[in-house]
Design a protein around this motif. Structure first.
Motif, short mmCIF file in Angstrom:
data_model
loop_
_atom_site.label_atom_id
_atom_site.label_comp_id
_atom_site.label_asym_id
_atom_site.label_seq_id
_atom_site.Cartn_x
_atom_site.Cartn_y
_atom_site.Cartn_z
N UNK A 184 0.84 -1.18 -0.06
CA UNK A 184 0.40 -0.02 0.27
C UNK A 184 0.27 1.07 0.01
N UNK A 185 0.61 2.14 -0.56
CA UNK A 185 1.09 3.28 0.29
C UNK A 185 1.03 3.95 1.63
N UNK A 186 1.83 5.29 2.06
CA UNK A 186 1.81 4.69 3.14
C UNK A 186 0.68 5.43 3.74
N UNK A 187 0.62 4.92 4.78
CA UNK A 187 -1.73 5.10 5.77
C UNK A 187 -0.75 6.06 6.96
N UNK A 188 -1.56 6.73 7.25
CA UNK A 188 -1.73 7.32 8.74
C UNK A 188 -1.12 6.16 9.87
N UNK A 189 -1.15 6.00 11.09
CA UNK A 189 -0.67 4.74 12.26
C UNK A 189 -2.68 5.39 12.16
N UNK A 190 -3.17 3.52 12.98
CA UNK A 190 -4.25 3.86 12.89
C UNK A 190 -5.24 2.72 12.95
N UNK A 191 -6.64 2.27 13.10
CA UNK A 191 -7.08 0.55 12.25
C UNK A 191 -7.80 1.30 11.56
N UNK A 192 -7.90 0.45 10.53
CA UNK A 192 -8.27 0.53 9.95
C UNK A 192 -9.67 -0.75 8.84
#
Length: 233
Positions: A184-192
């Motif tokens: 994936x592209x970079x994603x902010x920290x957190x639940x998805x």
């Protein structure tokens, strides 16, 4: 000498201002990486780098960008012409194209420092890594039977959509079906909530996986979703 702090860059040494002709110089930075999450940073991989960017203040052009080993603690750029610059540092993932500095995926960045180059410039930089990645393999099935990409009529790639919990706007990453895996592209920290789909030439879904609950907890983390089944409709 007076230190000037801006964002997460600290100007450690500066040259005299007011000169008519400013000398060229290099930018040297001592670098500290910090994790925006509660645990340990994801490992520095061969595709990661520290990048120093400098652009003449007010310019709309392309910055000069230099890449360095991701575990370097001191980095020094090539010479730049004397003058006023905006300077910032990034921690990047190379995106598998080492010849192109500018398509790298930013995992963390500093604020921008306005500084004058008149001879060599020394900085102290803290880069907070506040993004990570999902990785997955995938299998395409039709009625439970495995399918190759070539067997799917009008196939035009694989989509991964990651939607941060509590939001409705998903972040999409696209890869060729023949890749067999997705990063994936970079994603902010957190639940998805993550879903994967096989697309046709109109970018409409030919089949979508079951939703996957997963989280990225620490900076530069590579969260492995395993092998995801994408059943055709």
């Amino acid at each position: 000498m007076k230190n000037v702090a801006m964002g997460t860059l600290l100007l450690a040494t500066s040259s005299l201002v007011g000169c008519v002709v400013l000398d060229p110089g290099s930018i040297s930075a001592t670098v500290e990486l910090q994790n925006a999450g509660p645990g340990a940073l994801g490992a520095c991989t061969p595709n990661d780098a520290i990048r120093i960017n400098a652009i003449p203040r007010g310019s709309l052009g392309t910055p000069q960008s230099d890449l360095f080993n991701c575990d370097a603690t001191t980095v020094t750029t090539a010479l730049l012409d004397g003058g006023d610059y905006d300077i910032w540092l990034d921690y990047v993932h190379d995106n598998f194209t080492p010849s192109d500095v500018f398509d790298d995926l930013v995992v963390g960045t500093t604020g921008t420092l306005a500084a004058t180059i008149d001879g060599d410039l020394a900085l102290a930089a803290t880069i907070v890594l506040d993004h990570g990645f999902f990785v997955a393999d995938f299998n395409i099935t039709d009625g439970g039977a495995p399918q190759t990409c070539a067997q799917v009529v009008d196939e035009n790639g694989i989509s991964l959509i990651a939607t941060l919990s509590g939001t409705t706007a998903g972040e999409e990453t696209l890869v060729d079906c023949e890749d067999g895996a997705i990063f994936s592209d970079p994603l902010p920290l957190g639940p998805y909530v993550v879903s994967m789909a096989i697309l046709n030439s109109q970018d409409l879904s030919l089949g979508t996986s079951a939703p996957i609950n997963a989280s990225i907890d620490n900076g530069n983390e590579y969260e492995d979703l395993g092998t995801v089944e994408i059943p055709l409709d």
